[in-house]
Write a protein that holds these residues in place. Structure first.
Motif, PDB file in Angstrom:
ATOM      1  N   PRO A 184       0.785  -1.228   0.000  1.00 22.29           N
ATOM      2  CA  PRO A 184       0.000   0.000   0.000  1.00 22.29           C
ATOM      3  C   PRO A 184       0.825   1.291   0.000  1.00 22.29           C
ATOM      4  CG  PRO A 184       0.022  -0.924   2.208  1.00 22.29           C
ATOM      5  CD  PRO A 184       0.746  -1.906   1.320  1.00 22.29           C
ATOM      6  N   ALA A 185       2.172   1.208   0.141  1.00 25.63           N
ATOM      7  CA  ALA A 185       2.975   2.440   0.239  1.00 25.63           C
ATOM      8  C   ALA A 185       2.743   3.357  -0.964  1.00 25.63           C
ATOM      9  CB  ALA A 185       4.460   2.095   0.366  1.00 25.63           C
ATOM     10  N   ALA A 186       2.656   2.789  -2.167  1.00 24.30           N
ATOM     11  CA  ALA A 186       2.490   3.613  -3.364  1.00 24.30           C
ATOM     12  C   ALA A 186       1.162   4.371  -3.360  1.00 24.30           C
ATOM     13  CB  ALA A 186       2.600   2.738  -4.620  1.00 24.30           C
ATOM     14  N   GLY A 187       0.265   3.999  -2.464  1.00 26.52           N
ATOM     15  CA  GLY A 187      -1.010   4.715  -2.355  1.00 26.52           C
ATOM     16  C   GLY A 187      -0.883   6.042  -1.626  1.00 26.52           C
ATOM     17  N   LEU A 188       0.237   6.273  -0.931  1.00 27.75           N
ATOM     18  CA  LEU A 188       0.363   7.518  -0.152  1.00 27.75           C
ATOM     19  C   LEU A 188       0.415   8.768  -1.044  1.00 27.75           C
ATOM     20  CD1 LEU A 188       2.752   6.245   2.679  1.00 27.75           C
ATOM     21  CD2 LEU A 188       0.358   6.947   2.939  1.00 27.75           C
ATOM     22  N   PRO A 189       1.258   8.790  -2.094  1.00 25.62           N
ATOM     23  CA  PRO A 189       1.210   9.960  -2.982  1.00 25.62           C
ATOM     24  C   PRO A 189      -0.157  10.109  -3.644  1.00 25.62           C
ATOM     25  CG  PRO A 189       3.227   8.712  -3.347  1.00 25.62           C
ATOM     26  CD  PRO A 189       2.374   7.879  -2.435  1.00 25.62           C
ATOM     27  N   GLU A 190      -0.819   8.993  -3.934  1.00 22.75           N
ATOM     28  CA  GLU A 190      -2.166   9.080  -4.536  1.00 22.75           C
ATOM     29  C   GLU A 190      -3.133   9.767  -3.568  1.00 22.75           C
ATOM     30  OE1 GLU A 190      -3.031   4.990  -5.412  1.00 22.75           O
ATOM     31  OE2 GLU A 190      -1.563   4.889  -7.038  1.00 22.75           O
ATOM     32  N   LEU A 191      -2.926   9.504  -2.276  1.00 27.60           N
ATOM     33  CA  LEU A 191      -3.758  10.146  -1.253  1.00 27.60           C
ATOM     34  C   LEU A 191      -3.549  11.667  -1.282  1.00 27.60           C
ATOM     35  CD1 LEU A 191      -5.594   9.483   1.203  1.00 27.60           C
ATOM     36  CD2 LEU A 191      -3.505   9.276   2.578  1.00 27.60           C
ATOM     37  N   ALA A 192      -2.285  12.072  -1.439  1.00 25.15           N
ATOM     38  CA  ALA A 192      -1.990  13.510  -1.505  1.00 25.15           C
ATOM     39  C   ALA A 192      -2.653  14.127  -2.728  1.00 25.15           C
ATOM     40  CB  ALA A 192      -0.473  13.727  -1.551  1.00 25.15           C
ATOM     41  N   VAL A 193      -2.566  13.448  -3.861  1.00 30.30           N
ATOM     42  CA  VAL A 193      -3.201  13.953  -5.089  1.00 30.30           C
ATOM     43  C   VAL A 193      -4.704  14.113  -4.848  1.00 30.30           C
ATOM     44  CG1 VAL A 193      -3.780  13.384  -7.486  1.00 30.30           C
ATOM     45  CG2 VAL A 193      -1.449  12.989  -6.645  1.00 30.30           C
ATOM     46  N   ALA A 194      -5.316  13.103  -4.217  1.00 30.06           N
ATOM     47  CA  ALA A 194      -6.760  13.152  -3.964  1.00 30.06           C
ATOM     48  C   ALA A 194      -7.136  14.313  -3.038  1.00 30.06           C
ATOM     49  CB  ALA A 194      -7.217  11.818  -3.367  1.00 30.06           C
ATOM     50  N   HIS A 195      -6.187  14.705  -2.161  1.00 32.67           N
ATOM     51  CA  HIS A 195      -6.429  15.841  -1.249  1.00 32.67           C
ATOM     52  C   HIS A 195      -6.155  17.188  -1.912  1.00 32.67           C
ATOM     53  CE1 HIS A 195      -6.977  13.305   2.239  1.00 32.67           C
ATOM     54  NE2 HIS A 195      -7.136  14.379   2.987  1.00 32.67           N
ATOM     55  N   GLY A 196      -5.681  17.164  -3.136  1.00 34.53           N
ATOM     56  CA  GLY A 196      -5.355  18.415  -3.825  1.00 34.53           C
ATOM     57  C   GLY A 196      -4.031  19.011  -3.384  1.00 34.53           C
ATOM     58  N   THR A 197      -3.204  18.208  -2.740  1.00 33.39           N
ATOM     59  CA  THR A 197      -1.891  18.697  -2.276  1.00 33.39           C
ATOM     60  C   THR A 197      -0.886  18.617  -3.430  1.00 33.39           C
ATOM     61  OG1 THR A 197      -2.446  17.731  -0.147  1.00 33.39           O
ATOM     62  CG2 THR A 197      -0.128  18.349  -0.471  1.00 33.39           C
ATOM     63  N   PRO A 198      -0.066  19.664  -3.631  1.00 34.79           N
ATOM     64  CA  PRO A 198       0.948  19.576  -4.693  1.00 34.79           C
ATOM     65  C   PRO A 198       1.904  18.399  -4.445  1.00 34.79           C
ATOM     66  CG  PRO A 198       0.816  21.813  -3.806  1.00 34.79           C
ATOM     67  CD  PRO A 198      -0.035  20.952  -2.931  1.00 34.79           C
ATOM     68  N   THR A 214       1.854  16.743  -9.693  1.00 36.39           N
ATOM     69  CA  THR A 214       1.749  18.136 -10.125  1.00 36.39           C
ATOM     70  C   THR A 214       2.920  18.479 -11.041  1.00 36.39           C
ATOM     71  OG1 THR A 214       0.908  18.507  -7.892  1.00 36.39           O
ATOM     72  CG2 THR A 214       1.364  20.476  -9.211  1.00 36.39           C
ATOM     73  N   LEU A 215       4.074  17.923 -10.717  1.00 31.82           N
ATOM     74  CA  LEU A 215       5.294  18.226 -11.454  1.00 31.82           C
ATOM     75  C   LEU A 215       6.232  17.032 -11.324  1.00 31.82           C
ATOM     76  CD1 LEU A 215       6.959  20.669 -12.688  1.00 31.82           C
ATOM     77  CD2 LEU A 215       7.819  20.999 -10.373  1.00 31.82           C
ATOM     78  N   THR A 216       6.880  16.671 -12.427  1.00 29.45           N
ATOM     79  CA  THR A 216       7.902  15.622 -12.347  1.00 29.45           C
ATOM     80  C   THR A 216       9.236  16.216 -12.758  1.00 29.45           C
ATOM     81  OG1 THR A 216       6.430  13.747 -12.719  1.00 29.45           O
ATOM     82  CG2 THR A 216       8.698  13.436 -13.317  1.00 29.45           C
ATOM     83  N   LEU A 217      10.235  16.045 -11.916  1.00 30.88           N
ATOM     84  CA  LEU A 217      11.592  16.481 -12.266  1.00 30.88           C
ATOM     85  C   LEU A 217      12.365  15.240 -12.683  1.00 30.88           C
ATOM     86  CD1 LEU A 217      12.259  18.922  -9.268  1.00 30.88           C
ATOM     87  CD2 LEU A 217      11.505  19.497 -11.593  1.00 30.88           C
TER      88      LEU A 217
END
Ligand code: BJW
Ligand code: ZN
Length: 237
Positions: A184-198, A214-217
């Motif tokens: 489930p670790a990969a779900g954490l950034p998805e959670l941020a995206v769902a919250h509208g967090t950059p 939001t941005l990929t370097l």
């Protein structure tokens, strides 16, 4: 401002720790990950799993944090920083980060696989990779294993809950050096995206997260992270 960093093996690559899925040089170019890093592998071949982890333990003790780990630690001068890491190498702590949540455990702690008591003896140093080493036995007869999370095992409750909190309370999430395929670790950034967090992803390669970040370097961790906070206004507008 709260910044939550979500890190994977790529942040330690420039310290000399091979990543998991790098086909040329990765640890798993030579071994089957599902065999060696799974609860099934441990149940069927504990000697092979133990030998592999002794070798990784030696390697992780002999490497040093790099500029990326140090940059994240230095961000504490400017922001409230939480590090959620999938890595078991403790390099974030060694670089000076003070709030580190280990979702996949640590290779610097060991416990009995039967009674779960903490193993406090020194584990043998193993500079060369051997194929088979018998793990020590606990007084109860169980086998001593590393405090890491293998495929098929649940993540540690407390670290997981702290990681979820760190993500939902963040003003910015920086995802660095992970292939974003292990759940489930990969779900954490998805959670941020769902919250509208950059969400800023730092990875030389494309991942399943790249489209929703939001941005990929497309840079290495040690080139992108130093100075990233200063670049934020220009990067995020
Ligand atoms: C650079 C760079 C540079 C290079 N700078 N970047 C479908 C949905 C959900 C779950 C599942 C599913 N199917 C199966 C599952 C379950 C399974 C899973 O996710 N499998 C997938 C592979 C499909 N997950 C589990 O089993 C987890 N547990 C679980 O689900 O429990 C449920 C349960 C509940 C109740 C009871 C019982 C069970 C556990 C997962 C444990 C993962 N463990 C490991 C080993 C840890 C110990 C150790 O270190 O040995 O964790 S596996 C390995 O993968 C390790 C890593 O932490 C993890 C992630 O890898 P990471 O860090 O992303 O590394 P790489 O190599 O993949 O990527 C490196 C990246 O860096 C690349 O992108 C490069 O481009 C980049 N890079 N150089 C920046 N210089
Ligand atoms: Zn025991």
């Amino acid at each position: 401002m709260q910044v939550t960093v979500f890190s994977g093996a790529g942040i330690s690559a420039e310290s000399g720790v091979p990543t998991f899925r790098d086909v040329e040089t990765g640890l798993w170019a030579h071994v089957d990950p599902y065999e060696i890093s799974s609860s099934h592998g441990w149940q069927t071949h504990p000697d092979r799993v133990w030998a592999w982890y002794l070798w990784r333990h030696h390697m992780m003790r002999t490497v040093d944090p790099n500029d990326a780990h140090r940059a994240v630690a230095a961000w504490e001068d400017y922001a409230q920083v939480h590090v959620v890491t999938q890595n078991v190498d403790n390099l974030h702590e060694r670089a000076g980060s003070s709030r580190v949540h280990h979702v996949h455990g640590s290779l610097f702690e060991f416990h009995c696989d039967r009674c779960r008591s903490v193993y406090t003896d020194e584990v043998p140093d193993m500079p060369e990779a051997l194929e088979s080493v018998d793990p020590p036995r606990c007084r109860c007869g169980g086998l001593i294993r590393p405090d890491v999370v293998w495929f098929g095992e649940p993540l540690p409750d407390e670290a997981w809950q702290r990681s979820v909190d760190a993500v939902v309370n963040a003003d910015l999430v920086v995802v660095v050096g992970t292939s974003s395929v292990v759940y489930p670790a990969a779900g954490l950034p998805e959670l941020a995206v769902a919250h509208g967090t950059p969400v800023i992803e730092v990875n030389p390669e494309r991942t399943p997260l790249s489209d929703s970040a939001t941005l990929t370097l497309r840079e290495t961790a040690s080139s992108a992270l130093p100075g990233l906070l200063q670049r934020l206004p220009a990067l995020l507008g």
